[in-house]
Scaffold this motif. Sequence first.
Motif, PDB file in Angstrom:
ATOM      1  N   ALA A 123       8.750  12.929   2.400  1.00 50.48           N
ATOM      2  CA  ALA A 123       7.776  13.677   2.721  1.00 50.48           C
ATOM      3  C   ALA A 123       6.872  13.453   3.849  1.00 50.48           C
ATOM      4  O   ALA A 123       6.583  13.728   5.028  1.00 50.48           O
ATOM      5  CB  ALA A 123       6.925  14.343   1.810  1.00 50.48           C
ATOM      6  N   ALA A 124       6.564  11.875   3.527  1.00 44.94           N
ATOM      7  CA  ALA A 124       5.668  11.220   4.634  1.00 44.94           C
ATOM      8  C   ALA A 124       6.391  11.022   5.599  1.00 44.94           C
ATOM      9  O   ALA A 124       5.697  11.180   6.997  1.00 44.94           O
ATOM     10  CB  ALA A 124       5.321   9.943   3.911  1.00 44.94           C
ATOM     11  N   ARG A 125       7.591  10.644   5.773  1.00 41.47           N
ATOM     12  CA  ARG A 125       8.392  10.419   7.085  1.00 41.47           C
ATOM     13  C   ARG A 125       8.401  11.852   7.690  1.00 41.47           C
ATOM     14  O   ARG A 125       8.389  11.745   9.212  1.00 41.47           O
ATOM     15  CB  ARG A 125       9.706   9.983   6.836  1.00 41.47           C
ATOM     16  CG  ARG A 125      10.716   9.953   7.838  1.00 41.47           C
ATOM     17  CD  ARG A 125      11.940   8.786   7.630  1.00 41.47           C
ATOM     18  NE  ARG A 125      12.475   9.185   6.538  1.00 41.47           N
ATOM     19  CZ  ARG A 125      13.002   8.328   5.521  1.00 41.47           C
ATOM     20  NH1 ARG A 125      12.863   6.913   5.785  1.00 41.47           N
ATOM     21  NH2 ARG A 125      13.712   8.806   4.417  1.00 41.47           N
ATOM     22  N   ARG A 126       8.742  12.762   7.181  1.00 43.25           N
ATOM     23  CA  ARG A 126       8.748  14.194   7.960  1.00 43.25           C
ATOM     24  C   ARG A 126       7.338  14.511   8.821  1.00 43.25           C
ATOM     25  O   ARG A 126       7.132  14.789   9.744  1.00 43.25           O
ATOM     26  CB  ARG A 126       9.095  15.161   7.230  1.00 43.25           C
ATOM     27  CG  ARG A 126      10.710  14.913   6.711  1.00 43.25           C
ATOM     28  CD  ARG A 126      11.327  16.157   6.133  1.00 43.25           C
ATOM     29  NE  ARG A 126      10.574  17.167   5.724  1.00 43.25           N
ATOM     30  CZ  ARG A 126      10.836  18.680   6.167  1.00 43.25           C
ATOM     31  NH1 ARG A 126      11.735  18.880   7.079  1.00 43.25           N
ATOM     32  NH2 ARG A 126      10.056  19.482   5.628  1.00 43.25           N
ATOM     33  N   GLU A 146       2.232   6.698  -6.836  1.00 41.22           N
ATOM     34  CA  GLU A 146       1.380   7.769  -7.366  1.00 41.22           C
ATOM     35  C   GLU A 146       1.985   9.077  -7.139  1.00 41.22           C
ATOM     36  O   GLU A 146       1.699  10.108  -8.055  1.00 41.22           O
ATOM     37  CB  GLU A 146       0.073   7.717  -6.561  1.00 41.22           C
ATOM     38  CG  GLU A 146      -0.622   5.984  -7.071  1.00 41.22           C
ATOM     39  CD  GLU A 146      -2.162   6.062  -6.171  1.00 41.22           C
ATOM     40  OE1 GLU A 146      -2.244   7.254  -5.677  1.00 41.22           O
ATOM     41  OE2 GLU A 146      -2.440   4.923  -6.147  1.00 41.22           O
ATOM     42  N   LEU A 147       2.315   9.296  -5.927  1.00 41.95           N
ATOM     43  CA  LEU A 147       3.042  10.663  -5.712  1.00 41.95           C
ATOM     44  C   LEU A 147       4.521  10.665  -6.400  1.00 41.95           C
ATOM     45  O   LEU A 147       5.118   9.849  -7.009  1.00 41.95           O
ATOM     46  CB  LEU A 147       3.249  10.922  -4.158  1.00 41.95           C
ATOM     47  CG  LEU A 147       1.890  10.448  -3.586  1.00 41.95           C
ATOM     48  CD1 LEU A 147       2.165  10.475  -2.145  1.00 41.95           C
ATOM     49  CD2 LEU A 147       0.706  11.421  -3.993  1.00 41.95           C
ATOM     50  N   GLY A 148       5.071  11.762  -6.461  1.00 41.44           N
ATOM     51  CA  GLY A 148       6.476  12.044  -6.978  1.00 41.44           C
ATOM     52  C   GLY A 148       7.489  11.354  -6.292  1.00 41.44           C
ATOM     53  O   GLY A 148       7.303  10.825  -5.324  1.00 41.44           O
ATOM     54  N   ARG A 156       0.731  -1.059  -0.110  1.00 40.14           N
ATOM     55  CA  ARG A 156       0.022  -0.039  -0.062  1.00 40.14           C
ATOM     56  C   ARG A 156       0.935   1.151  -0.094  1.00 40.14           C
ATOM     57  O   ARG A 156       0.742   2.233  -0.827  1.00 40.14           O
ATOM     58  CB  ARG A 156      -0.964  -0.094   1.206  1.00 40.14           C
ATOM     59  CG  ARG A 156      -1.795   1.280   1.343  1.00 40.14           C
ATOM     60  CD  ARG A 156      -2.578   1.166   2.626  1.00 40.14           C
ATOM     61  NE  ARG A 156      -3.766   0.235   2.509  1.00 40.14           N
ATOM     62  CZ  ARG A 156      -4.788  -0.023   1.897  1.00 40.14           C
ATOM     63  NH1 ARG A 156      -5.318   1.311   1.482  1.00 40.14           N
ATOM     64  NH2 ARG A 156      -5.764  -1.107   1.778  1.00 40.14           N
ATOM     65  N   ILE A 157       1.868   1.247   0.675  1.00 38.78           N
ATOM     66  CA  ILE A 157       2.623   2.465   0.906  1.00 38.78           C
ATOM     67  C   ILE A 157       3.529   2.721  -0.226  1.00 38.78           C
ATOM     68  O   ILE A 157       3.656   3.852  -0.667  1.00 38.78           O
ATOM     69  CB  ILE A 157       3.709   2.275   2.099  1.00 38.78           C
ATOM     70  CG1 ILE A 157       2.974   2.247   3.441  1.00 38.78           C
ATOM     71  CG2 ILE A 157       4.805   3.225   2.198  1.00 38.78           C
ATOM     72  CD1 ILE A 157       3.795   1.588   4.751  1.00 38.78           C
ATOM     73  N   THR A 158       4.108   1.623  -1.135  1.00 41.27           N
ATOM     74  CA  THR A 158       4.908   1.764  -2.455  1.00 41.27           C
ATOM     75  C   THR A 158       4.069   2.371  -3.502  1.00 41.27           C
ATOM     76  O   THR A 158       4.180   2.940  -3.973  1.00 41.27           O
ATOM     77  CB  THR A 158       5.481   0.471  -2.498  1.00 41.27           C
ATOM     78  OG1 THR A 158       4.872  -0.526  -2.656  1.00 41.27           O
ATOM     79  CG2 THR A 158       6.862   0.437  -1.603  1.00 41.27           C
ATOM     80  N   ARG A 159       2.810   1.753  -3.224  1.00 37.66           N
ATOM     81  CA  ARG A 159       1.856   1.908  -4.440  1.00 37.66           C
ATOM     82  C   ARG A 159       1.355   3.580  -4.003  1.00 37.66           C
ATOM     83  O   ARG A 159       1.532   4.379  -5.254  1.00 37.66           O
ATOM     84  CB  ARG A 159       0.378   1.409  -3.956  1.00 37.66           C
ATOM     85  CG  ARG A 159      -0.792   1.938  -5.094  1.00 37.66           C
ATOM     86  CD  ARG A 159      -1.849   1.106  -4.973  1.00 37.66           C
ATOM     87  NE  ARG A 159      -2.599   1.294  -3.821  1.00 37.66           N
ATOM     88  CZ  ARG A 159      -2.950   2.299  -3.017  1.00 37.66           C
ATOM     89  NH1 ARG A 159      -2.917   3.659  -3.594  1.00 37.66           N
ATOM     90  NH2 ARG A 159      -3.563   2.034  -1.738  1.00 37.66           N
ATOM     91  N   ALA A 160       1.300   4.153  -2.839  1.00 39.13           N
ATOM     92  CA  ALA A 160       0.879   5.488  -2.566  1.00 39.13           C
ATOM     93  C   ALA A 160       2.369   6.344  -3.079  1.00 39.13           C
ATOM     94  O   ALA A 160       2.037   7.219  -3.818  1.00 39.13           O
ATOM     95  CB  ALA A 160       0.948   5.763  -1.279  1.00 39.13           C
ATOM     96  N   PHE A 161       3.383   5.833  -2.812  1.00 39.82           N
ATOM     97  CA  PHE A 161       4.715   6.499  -3.157  1.00 39.82           C
ATOM     98  C   PHE A 161       4.943   6.738  -4.689  1.00 39.82           C
ATOM     99  O   PHE A 161       5.556   7.551  -5.136  1.00 39.82           O
ATOM    100  CB  PHE A 161       5.919   6.113  -2.483  1.00 39.82           C
ATOM    101  CG  PHE A 161       6.101   6.357  -1.027  1.00 39.82           C
ATOM    102  CD1 PHE A 161       5.056   7.143  -0.494  1.00 39.82           C
ATOM    103  CD2 PHE A 161       6.700   5.590  -0.321  1.00 39.82           C
ATOM    104  CE1 PHE A 161       5.029   7.337   0.874  1.00 39.82           C
ATOM    105  CE2 PHE A 161       6.879   5.811   1.119  1.00 39.82           C
ATOM    106  CZ  PHE A 161       6.219   6.737   1.694  1.00 39.82           C
ATOM    107  N   HIS A 163       8.405   9.546   0.132  1.00 37.84           N
ATOM    108  CA  HIS A 163       8.814   8.820   1.061  1.00 37.84           C
ATOM    109  C   HIS A 163       9.254   9.837   2.172  1.00 37.84           C
ATOM    110  O   HIS A 163       8.921   9.876   3.384  1.00 37.84           O
ATOM    111  CB  HIS A 163       9.843   7.976   0.718  1.00 37.84           C
ATOM    112  CG  HIS A 163      10.332   6.827   1.806  1.00 37.84           C
ATOM    113  ND1 HIS A 163      10.788   5.615   1.555  1.00 37.84           N
ATOM    114  CD2 HIS A 163      10.197   6.820   3.183  1.00 37.84           C
ATOM    115  CE1 HIS A 163      10.774   5.109   2.498  1.00 37.84           C
ATOM    116  NE2 HIS A 163      10.423   5.676   3.732  1.00 37.84           N
TER     117      HIS A 163
END
Lengths: 182, 182
Positions: B151-154, B143-145, B136-141, B149
Amino acid sequence: MSAKTVATAGLSERPAGSAAPTAAAGEPTWDIIELLFFAYRDFVGDPDEVLSKLGFGRAHHRVLHFVNRNPGMKVADLLDILNITKQSLGRVLKQMVDQGFILQKEGAQDRRQRLLYVTPKGEALALKLAGLQTARITRAFGELGPGAHEAARRFLTAMIDTDNREGVLRLIARADRASKRG
Amino acid sequence: MSAKTVATAGLSERPAGSAAPTAAAGEPTWDIIELLFFAYRDFVGDPDEVLSKLGFGRAHHRVLHFVNRNPGMKVADLLDILNITKQSLGRVLKQMVDQGFILQKEGAQDRRQRLLYVTPKGEALALKLAGLQTARITRAFGELGPGAHEAARRFLTAMIDTDNREGVLRLIARADRASKRG
DNA sequence: AAAATATGTCAACATGGCTGACATAAATAT
DNA sequence: ATATTTATGTCAGCCATGTTGACATATTTT
């Protein structure tokens, strides 16, 4: 021992660096998995404290939140959002109605429906709880640069089931319009 | 009706646009509050399905996850992370030990301790569950530029209680080293 | 008039939190 | 050496919130 600490005991400690880059394909993205766990725990923790003083739990919060955001919604809509059985909802809903946080009105067209509304008391509580969470969110956005809100929104949206995403976005957009009118 | 849908019924529908900008100060950041709710629901939903077939729940998942990530951790450490009582943990832990997912070894220096390890069977399950979430996470990443990763971590890090953040980051960093060694 | 729908209710059960009290073994302090 | 503290486990019971199944009621739709 206070709540919401994290074990630091045992194992030799080293200075905290940024989490590992998680490069290799196929390897779990441990950092995001764990950060989501802790972030969500703290995120719901603030409201939990307030709610417990009222004898309420997270279930009450969810009900109050969505009714506040979608005044006049049907019971069936709420069941669909919360994804629980009507029996589970019924217990919680009854308490909030009895205690004057939520109000049910007979539907105008369809008189079988019990449309849900928050009372002023209910709205006050909903806003208090949302305020706590908003404080956390704005603090976070303040620490990060500008664009943080947009980045968070995009990340969270992308994490939602693709076949459900449109529905969620519609729900949020519709509720926004409702509250701006209200 | 399938699970995890969102009510779209009632109220007139309009085309889904991006969520409102939430400009005004003091106003709740409804979009992030609700997106976090739905994103987290889906995020834990995938593992939940697998676990329920094994007669396990989310509590088992949390235990398995952290033991897998921190092999040799003490019971007290786990209690501190999960923030539950030893009685609650005990029930769940016992089941996982009895069914061969987790193993307890007497501490070498301090023989009162029961250090926790996953068995191969336990590790396999932990990786399976983490794999679902990672997908799910890698799919999301995807889709985003790029930079998603980071940005989400921060964002997620900034959402954690400030007085606890260092501890969480240490925990993640330490576990990373442990798994890279293992 | 019959069937479907929206909602509510009763009863029973499962999971996973909680508190309090107490037991055991091992480490630590006096 | 004895006493205390610590790490863990366990028994018993309570609470919140989820579940299923069956059924009741009012209202709308066919």
